[in-house]
Design a protein around this motif. Structure first.
Motif, PDB file in Angstrom:
ATOM      1  N   HIS A   1       0.924  -1.226   0.052  1.00  0.00           N
ATOM      2  CA  HIS A   1       0.020   0.080  -0.107  1.00  0.00           C
ATOM      3  C   HIS A   1       0.845   1.365   0.035  1.00  0.00           C
ATOM      4  O   HIS A   1       0.663   2.222  -0.610  1.00  0.00           O
ATOM      5  CB  HIS A   1      -0.924   0.011   1.050  1.00  0.00           C
ATOM      6  CG  HIS A   1      -1.793   1.155   1.339  1.00  0.00           C
ATOM      7  ND1 HIS A   1      -1.557   2.460   2.207  1.00  0.00           N
ATOM      8  CD2 HIS A   1      -2.920   1.290   0.578  1.00  0.00           C
ATOM      9  CE1 HIS A   1      -2.609   3.221   1.941  1.00  0.00           C
ATOM     10  NE2 HIS A   1      -3.300   2.585   0.980  1.00  0.00           N
TER      11      HIS A   1
ATOM     12  N   CYS B   1      -9.985   3.777   2.814  1.00  0.00           N
ATOM     13  CA  CYS B   1      -8.309   3.835   2.653  1.00  0.00           C
ATOM     14  C   CYS B   1      -8.013   5.358   3.198  1.00  0.00           C
ATOM     15  O   CYS B   1      -8.530   6.301   3.043  1.00  0.00           O
ATOM     16  CB  CYS B   1      -7.956   3.863   1.467  1.00  0.00           C
ATOM     17  SG  CYS B   1      -6.389   4.204   0.794  1.00  0.00           S
TER      18      CYS B   1
ATOM     19  N   CYS C   1      -6.202  -1.139  -1.563  1.00  0.00           N
ATOM     20  CA  CYS C   1      -6.986  -0.275  -2.185  1.00  0.00           C
ATOM     21  C   CYS C   1      -6.829  -0.287  -3.629  1.00  0.00           C
ATOM     22  O   CYS C   1      -5.698   0.013  -4.022  1.00  0.00           O
ATOM     23  CB  CYS C   1      -6.826   1.077  -1.565  1.00  0.00           C
ATOM     24  SG  CYS C   1      -7.358   2.533  -2.381  1.00  0.00           S
TER      25      CYS C   1
ATOM     26  N   VAL D   1     -11.398  -0.166   1.372  1.00  0.00           N
ATOM     27  CA  VAL D   1     -10.304  -1.187   1.537  1.00  0.00           C
ATOM     28  C   VAL D   1     -10.974  -2.591   0.842  1.00  0.00           C
ATOM     29  O   VAL D   1     -11.965  -2.993   1.438  1.00  0.00           O
ATOM     30  CB  VAL D   1      -9.613  -1.480   2.599  1.00  0.00           C
ATOM     31  CG1 VAL D   1      -8.613  -2.550   2.744  1.00  0.00           C
ATOM     32  CG2 VAL D   1      -8.910   0.054   3.115  1.00  0.00           C
TER      33      VAL D   1
ATOM     34  N   VAL E   1      -4.326  -0.623   5.623  1.00  0.00           N
ATOM     35  CA  VAL E   1      -5.165  -1.693   4.968  1.00  0.00           C
ATOM     36  C   VAL E   1      -5.428  -2.933   5.584  1.00  0.00           C
ATOM     37  O   VAL E   1      -6.505  -3.489   5.313  1.00  0.00           O
ATOM     38  CB  VAL E   1      -4.613  -1.837   3.560  1.00  0.00           C
ATOM     39  CG1 VAL E   1      -4.928  -0.416   2.543  1.00  0.00           C
ATOM     40  CG2 VAL E   1      -3.419  -2.305   3.438  1.00  0.00           C
TER      41      VAL E   1
END
Length: 275
Positions: free
Chosen positions: A183, A250, A270, A257, A242
């Motif tokens: 992420h 997110c 995401c 998410v 996440v």
């Protein structure tokens, strides 16, 4: 669980108390965990001094005078293990399988699921042990960078997230830390490893190092059974962007998410931020 950050936090917590301490003895309460515990381990350990404690992947390596006829006590915490320093008179509970005895304290291994390991390696070169010889690169080492990751994943069509969690490639990156690193780098866990650019691998390597370092600073993640050597809990899981947040917004873009299954594990990401 526990993963690299939790094992490193354990190492750092134990080292000041056990370095250069003489082992008075040991108590083994079960014949095996994931592997058979070496017979006579208590007798081998008695009288040796703990020179230092190292970490390789998710193994804690206690140097018990390896250069002077001793060896290495190898401990893996499995899925539910923890190491605690307790007073010598503290009664053992149901899942307390091993005590390493010192003059003023006891190092106690607790492992409810018995997926951990307690092993002995004779001599100096612990890296030659079969369980260590095949391990991948340390993600906090200087050698781990975008160039290395890019080169190591050429021809690898598998999704990047399971590869990050493969200890034959990189050690110690568990589900939480793989999800959070991807992420931070803006890379989808679904993306094929060989379809990630050189530049994006530099972002990913930096994200992995940043995520693991932040987790160590936060004392690791206490999702189930993990506790520090003093009984305290880690708190990195409270700051996850996440991981385990399916359906929540997110923190970067506000989009929901997502959760998918990869290799039998839950992956959180995401769709807007990670491509």
């Amino acid at each position: 669980m526990p993963e690299l950050p939790e094992v490193e936090v354990s190492r750092q917590g134990l080292l000041p108390f056990l370095s250069q301490q003489r082992i008075a003895g040991a108590i083994v309460r079960t014949p095996r965990l994931r592997h058979e515990i070496p017979p006579g381990l208590d007798a081998r350990l008695a009288g040796l001094r703990v020179e230092t404690i190292r970490r390789r992947g998710k193994y804690l390596l206690f140097d018990c005078q390896s250069e002077h006829g001793g060896g290495w006590l190898m401990i893996h915490l499995g899925m539910s293990g923890s190491l605690r320093l307790v007073a010598p008179a503290t009664p053992a509970q149901a899942h307390d399988h091993f005590d390493l005895l010192f003059a003023d304290t006891v190092l106690r291994l607790r492992d409810p699921r018995r997926f951990g390991a307690l092993l002995w390696h004779e001599g100096e070169r612990v890296e030659a042990h079969p369980l260590l010889a095949g391990l991948g690169i340390e993600p906090l080492s200087a050698a781990f960078d975008g160039d290395w990751l890019h080169a190591a994943t050429r021809g690898r069509r598998a999704p990047i997230k399971p590869l990050l969690m493969d200890s034959r490639l990189v050690v110690g990156i568990g589900n939480i830390y793989a999800a959070e690193s991807l992420h931070l780098a803006g890379i989808s866990p679904r993306r094929a490893a060989n379809r990630i650019s050189h530049a994006r691998y530099h972002l990913l390597a930096a994200a992995v190092r940043s995520t693991l370092s932040a987790a160590i600073a936060a004392g690791g993640s206490s999702v189930r059974d993990y506790v520090h050597s003093d009984g305290g809990a880690g708190c990195f899981q409270l700051s996850c962007a996440v991981y385990d947040r399916a359906g929540e917004p997110c923190p970067a873009c506000g989009g929901p998410v997502q959760m998918i299954r990869q290799g039998g594990r839950s992956s959180f990401y995401c769709r807007r931020c990670q491509r």
